[in-house]
Motif scaffolding. Structure first.
Motif, PDB file in Angstrom:
ATOM      1  N   MET A 149     -28.701  52.208 -11.277  1.00  0.00           N
ATOM      2  CA  MET A 149     -29.419  51.975 -10.889  1.00  0.00           C
ATOM      3  C   MET A 149     -30.443  52.824 -10.856  1.00  0.00           C
ATOM      4  O   MET A 149     -31.656  53.090 -10.791  1.00  0.00           O
ATOM      5  N   LYS A 150     -30.374  53.858 -10.391  1.00  0.00           N
ATOM      6  CA  LYS A 150     -31.254  55.418 -10.046  1.00  0.00           C
ATOM      7  C   LYS A 150     -31.965  55.655 -11.326  1.00  0.00           C
ATOM      8  O   LYS A 150     -32.421  55.101 -12.189  1.00  0.00           O
ATOM      9  N   LEU A 151     -30.791  55.085 -13.095  1.00  0.00           N
ATOM     10  CA  LEU A 151     -31.407  55.155 -14.063  1.00  0.00           C
ATOM     11  C   LEU A 151     -31.972  53.752 -14.599  1.00  0.00           C
ATOM     12  O   LEU A 151     -33.107  54.161 -14.927  1.00  0.00           O
ATOM     13  N   CYS A 152     -32.017  52.874 -13.953  1.00  0.00           N
ATOM     14  CA  CYS A 152     -32.383  51.582 -14.380  1.00  0.00           C
ATOM     15  C   CYS A 152     -34.141  51.824 -13.817  1.00  0.00           C
ATOM     16  O   CYS A 152     -35.075  51.280 -13.719  1.00  0.00           O
ATOM     17  N   LEU A 153     -34.059  52.542 -12.285  1.00  0.00           N
ATOM     18  CA  LEU A 153     -35.499  52.451 -11.186  1.00  0.00           C
ATOM     19  C   LEU A 153     -36.426  54.041 -11.521  1.00  0.00           C
ATOM     20  O   LEU A 153     -37.149  52.855 -12.398  1.00  0.00           O
TER      21      LEU A 153
END
Length: 200
Positions: A149-153
């Protein structure tokens, strides 16, 4: 799996296997009342000593047992503010749907991110080793989910920044750049002037 994660998960698994020996037990205070003693805490003699297993300062598990129930609280690793926000939102999303997970508590214990409550009814209706496997899989996958989720954000933020800069005209962009450079070098020169010794 990381070298430090496997012993941590093994310790949690063995502790759960030992603590998940639950049986039907009525309240000693109120007749014919059957409540989780780990939540009610009405009789100290049916409560087990709580056990905390720590991987580091930010990752730990608290296991509280009793004769008819078990409460497990998990603190998830959060390296920065983004991970704290993502973890909070994800755990809130899950806890709002606690009835679909059966053993999930709607509110975590203070100081932890998520809590599970397992009673003797759960161990009677489900396989004990399957419950433990579910918790172990949750602990293994939650870090991956938050990292993804952090990479996607970050990727979405980068795309938004690029698209925004494309919309800004070159003259405005150069003006902003000159302003930033002027303030940067002005700060450096002011520091040099203040630190330069006076000539005698």
């Amino acid at each position: 799996m990381a070298a430090t994660l496997k012993p941590y998960l093994n310790a949690v698994r063995h502790t759960l296997e030992a603590a998940m020996c639950l049986e039907n037990f009525y309240s000693q205070r109120v007749e014919r009342h059957l409540k989780p003693e780990v939540e009610m805490r009405s009789s100290k003699e049916v409560l087990f000593a709580p056990l905390e297993i720590c991987r580091n300062d930010r990752e730990k598990v608290l296991i509280e047992g009793s004769i008819n129930s078990l409460r497990m609280s998990i603190a998830i690793k959060q390296a920065d503010e983004i991970e704290k926000i993502l973890c909070h939102k994800f755990m809130r999303f899950m806890m709002m749907r606690a009835e679909n997970f059966f053993i999930l508590r709607r509110k975590p214990l203070e100081g932890y991110d998520i809590s599970f409550l397992i009673t003797n009814y759960h161990t009677e209706q489900m396989y004990k080793h399957k419950l433990i496997d579910f918790i172990m899989e949750f602990m293994t996958e939650i870090d991956k989910e938050i990292s993804e989720m952090k990479l996607c954000l970050n990727g979405r933020g980068r795309v938004c920044a690029v698209e925004y800069l494309k919309m800004v005209s070159p003259s405005i962009f150069l003006l902003l750049l000159n302003t930033c450079l002027f303030s940067f070098f002005g700060t450096i020169f002011s520091k040099e002037s203040t630190t330069r010794p006076a000539n005698c």
